[in-house]
Design a protein around this motif. Structure first.
Motif, short mmCIF file in Angstrom:
data_model
loop_
_atom_site.label_atom_id
_atom_site.label_comp_id
_atom_site.label_asym_id
_atom_site.label_seq_id
_atom_site.Cartn_x
_atom_site.Cartn_y
_atom_site.Cartn_z
N TYR A 52 42.12 18.86 46.11
CA TYR A 52 41.35 17.90 45.32
C TYR A 52 39.86 18.23 45.39
N GLY A 53 39.38 18.61 46.58
CA GLY A 53 37.98 19.02 46.71
C GLY A 53 37.65 20.23 45.86
N SER A 54 38.59 21.17 45.81
CA SER A 54 38.40 22.35 44.96
C SER A 54 38.36 21.97 43.49
N ASP A 55 39.16 20.99 43.12
CA ASP A 55 39.15 20.50 41.74
C ASP A 55 37.77 19.94 41.40
N THR A 82 32.21 20.71 38.97
CA THR A 82 30.77 20.92 39.17
C THR A 82 30.33 22.25 38.58
N ARG A 83 31.13 23.29 38.82
CA ARG A 83 30.80 24.61 38.29
C ARG A 83 30.75 24.58 36.76
N ASP A 84 31.70 23.87 36.16
CA ASP A 84 31.71 23.80 34.71
C ASP A 84 30.53 23.01 34.16
N MET A 85 30.11 21.98 34.86
CA MET A 85 28.95 21.21 34.43
C MET A 85 27.69 22.07 34.49
N ILE A 86 27.57 22.86 35.55
CA ILE A 86 26.41 23.76 35.66
C ILE A 86 26.46 24.80 34.56
N SER A 87 27.65 25.34 34.29
CA SER A 87 27.80 26.33 33.22
C SER A 87 27.39 25.74 31.87
N ALA A 88 27.74 24.49 31.63
CA ALA A 88 27.36 23.84 30.38
C ALA A 88 25.85 23.63 30.32
N ASP A 89 25.24 23.23 31.45
CA ASP A 89 23.79 23.04 31.48
C ASP A 89 23.04 24.34 31.20
N LEU A 90 23.63 25.46 31.60
CA LEU A 90 23.00 26.76 31.38
C LEU A 90 23.42 27.39 30.05
N ASP A 91 24.13 26.61 29.24
CA ASP A 91 24.60 27.04 27.92
C ASP A 91 25.58 28.21 27.98
N TYR A 92 26.36 28.29 29.05
CA TYR A 92 27.42 29.29 29.14
C TYR A 92 28.71 28.76 28.52
N LEU A 93 28.82 27.45 28.39
CA LEU A 93 30.00 26.81 27.81
C LEU A 93 29.58 25.96 26.63
N GLU A 137 30.12 22.70 24.19
CA GLU A 137 30.46 21.32 24.50
C GLU A 137 31.95 21.03 24.32
N GLU A 138 32.55 21.53 23.23
CA GLU A 138 33.98 21.26 23.01
C GLU A 138 34.85 21.91 24.09
N ARG A 139 34.47 23.10 24.56
CA ARG A 139 35.20 23.75 25.66
C ARG A 139 35.03 22.95 26.96
N LEU A 140 33.83 22.45 27.19
CA LEU A 140 33.57 21.65 28.38
C LEU A 140 34.42 20.38 28.37
N GLN A 141 34.51 19.72 27.22
CA GLN A 141 35.31 18.50 27.14
C GLN A 141 36.79 18.79 27.42
N ARG A 142 37.29 19.89 26.91
CA ARG A 142 38.69 20.27 27.17
C ARG A 142 38.91 20.54 28.65
N ARG A 148 37.15 19.38 31.16
CA ARG A 148 37.05 18.11 31.90
C ARG A 148 38.35 17.33 31.84
N ARG A 149 39.00 17.32 30.69
CA ARG A 149 40.29 16.64 30.56
C ARG A 149 41.33 17.30 31.46
N GLU A 150 41.38 18.63 31.43
CA GLU A 150 42.34 19.35 32.24
C GLU A 150 42.07 19.17 33.74
N ILE A 151 40.80 19.24 34.12
CA ILE A 151 40.43 19.04 35.52
C ILE A 151 40.80 17.62 35.95
N GLY A 152 40.55 16.64 35.08
CA GLY A 152 40.92 15.26 35.40
C GLY A 152 42.42 15.09 35.58
N ASP A 153 43.20 15.77 34.74
CA ASP A 153 44.66 15.69 34.86
C ASP A 153 45.14 16.28 36.19
#
Length: 88
Positions: free
Chosen positions: A13-16, A21-32, A34-39, A41-46
């Motif tokens: 769960y901690g790794s999840d 967090t890594r994906d949020m940072i990637s989005a902030d740096l414009d590596y991802l 927004e639509e990929r980030l939302q997908r 986030r849903r998968e990570i939440g599941d």
């Protein structure tokens, strides 16, 4: 053995949460995008929900088959970007 098995799910769960967090940072740096980030986030939440459900299920079971069970409880898990959730 059962405690180690349960501990595995806490670590997973901690790794999840780290992955989130890594994906949020990637989005902030414009590596991802927004639509990929939302997908993601849903998968990570599941996946996180599955880990939480397994931990809750294991917590309700005795961890030691001997007459005196081991007391192993956790009141909550906190992740920086995931909301805290009660185990019991």
């Amino acid at each position: 053995m059962a405690i180690e098995y349960m501990q595995f799910f806490f670590i997973a769960y901690g790794s999840d949460c780290e992955f989130e967090t890594r994906d949020m940072i990637s989005a902030d740096l414009d590596y991802l995008k927004e639509e990929r980030l939302q997908r993601l986030r849903r998968e990570i939440g599941d996946v996180g929900a599955m880990f939480k459900a397994m931990i809750k299920s294991l917590e309700r079971k005795p961890l030691n088959p001997w007459p005196r069970p081991i007391n192993f409880t956790v009141s909550s898990i906190n992740c920086q970007h995931c909301e805290a959730w009660p185990i019991s």
